[in-house]
Design an enzyme around this catalytic site. Sequence first.
Site, PDB file in Angstrom:
ATOM      1  N   ASN A   1       1.338  -1.206   0.470  1.00  0.00           N
ATOM      2  CA  ASN A   1      -0.033   0.374   0.030  1.00  0.00           C
ATOM      3  C   ASN A   1       0.890   0.991  -0.032  1.00  0.00           C
ATOM      4  O   ASN A   1       1.466   1.500   1.064  1.00  0.00           O
ATOM      5  CB  ASN A   1      -0.678  -0.332   1.023  1.00  0.00           C
ATOM      6  CG  ASN A   1      -1.609   1.366   0.894  1.00  0.00           C
ATOM      7  OD1 ASN A   1      -1.935   2.172   0.655  1.00  0.00           O
ATOM      8  ND2 ASN A   1      -1.995   1.451   2.496  1.00  0.00           N
TER       9      ASN A   1
ATOM     10  N   HIS B   1      -9.628   1.312   4.830  1.00  0.00           N
ATOM     11  CA  HIS B   1      -8.305   1.387   5.649  1.00  0.00           C
ATOM     12  C   HIS B   1      -8.263   2.595   7.139  1.00  0.00           C
ATOM     13  O   HIS B   1      -9.165   3.188   7.451  1.00  0.00           O
ATOM     14  CB  HIS B   1      -7.531   2.546   5.211  1.00  0.00           C
ATOM     15  CG  HIS B   1      -6.248   1.860   5.575  1.00  0.00           C
ATOM     16  ND1 HIS B   1      -5.279   2.632   6.238  1.00  0.00           N
ATOM     17  CD2 HIS B   1      -4.897   0.719   5.056  1.00  0.00           C
ATOM     18  CE1 HIS B   1      -4.436   2.396   6.809  1.00  0.00           C
ATOM     19  NE2 HIS B   1      -3.980   1.244   5.785  1.00  0.00           N
TER      20      HIS B   1
ATOM     21  N   SER C   1       3.974  -2.378   9.984  1.00  0.00           N
ATOM     22  CA  SER C   1       5.592  -1.913  10.286  1.00  0.00           C
ATOM     23  C   SER C   1       6.151  -3.403   9.839  1.00  0.00           C
ATOM     24  O   SER C   1       6.915  -4.029  11.061  1.00  0.00           O
ATOM     25  CB  SER C   1       5.720  -1.998  11.717  1.00  0.00           C
ATOM     26  OG  SER C   1       5.659  -0.205  12.265  1.00  0.00           O
TER      27      SER C   1
ATOM     28  N   GLU D   1      -7.180   4.513   8.079  1.00  0.00           N
ATOM     29  CA  GLU D   1      -6.087   6.222   7.668  1.00  0.00           C
ATOM     30  C   GLU D   1      -7.710   6.723   6.983  1.00  0.00           C
ATOM     31  O   GLU D   1      -7.965   7.652   7.628  1.00  0.00           O
ATOM     32  CB  GLU D   1      -4.959   6.155   7.050  1.00  0.00           C
ATOM     33  CG  GLU D   1      -4.328   6.237   7.787  1.00  0.00           C
ATOM     34  CD  GLU D   1      -2.507   5.336   6.970  1.00  0.00           C
ATOM     35  OE1 GLU D   1      -2.662   5.698   5.409  1.00  0.00           O
ATOM     36  OE2 GLU D   1      -1.712   5.156   7.950  1.00  0.00           O
TER      37      GLU D   1
ATOM     38  N   LYS E   1       0.157   4.143  -0.371  1.00  0.00           N
ATOM     39  CA  LYS E   1      -0.360   5.192   0.744  1.00  0.00           C
ATOM     40  C   LYS E   1      -0.712   7.136  -0.830  1.00  0.00           C
ATOM     41  O   LYS E   1      -0.623   6.139  -2.043  1.00  0.00           O
ATOM     42  CB  LYS E   1      -0.261   5.498   1.551  1.00  0.00           C
ATOM     43  CG  LYS E   1       0.027   4.206   2.068  1.00  0.00           C
ATOM     44  CD  LYS E   1       0.258   4.553   4.541  1.00  0.00           C
ATOM     45  CE  LYS E   1      -0.201   3.076   4.713  1.00  0.00           C
ATOM     46  NZ  LYS E   1      -0.262   3.234   6.359  1.00  0.00           N
TER      47      LYS E   1
ATOM     48  N   GLY F   1       3.633   2.231  10.667  1.00  0.00           N
ATOM     49  CA  GLY F   1       3.918   3.562  10.654  1.00  0.00           C
ATOM     50  C   GLY F   1       4.264   4.380  11.802  1.00  0.00           C
ATOM     51  O   GLY F   1       5.255   5.099  12.036  1.00  0.00           O
TER      52      GLY F   1
ATOM     53  N   GLU G   1      -5.197  -4.834  11.238  1.00  0.00           N
ATOM     54  CA  GLU G   1      -3.959  -3.904  10.951  1.00  0.00           C
ATOM     55  C   GLU G   1      -3.779  -2.821  12.136  1.00  0.00           C
ATOM     56  O   GLU G   1      -4.950  -2.199  12.378  1.00  0.00           O
ATOM     57  CB  GLU G   1      -4.229  -3.179   9.833  1.00  0.00           C
ATOM     58  CG  GLU G   1      -4.097  -3.860   8.914  1.00  0.00           C
ATOM     59  CD  GLU G   1      -2.846  -2.139   7.868  1.00  0.00           C
ATOM     60  OE1 GLU G   1      -1.945  -2.573   7.370  1.00  0.00           O
ATOM     61  OE2 GLU G   1      -3.836  -1.470   7.663  1.00  0.00           O
TER      62      GLU G   1
END
Length: 263
Positions: free
Chosen positions: A13, A103, A221, A105, A15, A181, A175
């Site tokens: 991904n 996701h 990560s 985010e 992003k 991240g 996730e």
Amino acid sequence: MSTPARKPLMAGNWKMNLNHLEAIAHVQKLAFALTEADFERVEVVVLPPFTDLRGVQTLVDADKLRIGYGAQDLSVHDSGAYTGEISGAMLAKLGCKYVLAGHSERRQYHGEDDETVNGKVKAALRHSITPIVCVGEGLPVRREGRHIAFTLDQVDGALKGLSADEAKKIVIAYEPVWAIGTGEVATPKDAQEVCGAIRERLAELYDDEVARTVRILYGGSVKANNIAGIIAQPDVDGGLVGGASLDPVEFVKICRLGEETSG
Ligand SMILES: O=C[C@H](O)COP(=O)(O)O
């Protein structure tokens, strides 16, 4: 009837990184490094920004690459007055095989709730695109020990109204938000605990065949130096890789499951 073994899936991904020119160079580097043996062992997918998809499609088609691609989001609608949205029909026309739905985010910065995610899952399936449904808890929930219940609620919400045949077509990515991240990777045991619970929930919601068929990824990560322990878990079928997928050398190592060379 026996269920075929689940082939590991490594999805990068990107992003909001890499423009359309960088995207082409990046996919070429992956294609140069990955071997037929790698593709036999692992399904490799990139999820670039929308503006890169046409370039990636052109490259993959022209050179008959075995790298799959997809998008990071889609609209719940198929067409119409929805300024700024991209439909599943548009993504299917570009040859997208996968699309992320929900996701963290998108949930965090765009207020996507389980109902929206469910609409996106259905929109993807209407256009024969495999949704990668993202679920996972934030740090406060983890600290309270409610991570399994919280994540399973998201699974229930995302799959609402799906038939067993439809559910078999999806991929789920666990996730934990606290590991995204941050460099804070979940332990293989943490990943297995929740991925195993998700598989059990699939058996409860549907049946054993659905539970055995659906691939469940871990994201947060993931790096070349931690993928081996994670992928060794019985209910983890691959990775949803963010930051590390932006480095082609690192992503290739992840696709090789942390081993030095392909077989
Ligand atoms: O979609 C990917 C995940 O958000 C993980 O991102 P990360 O590998 O940068 O932690």
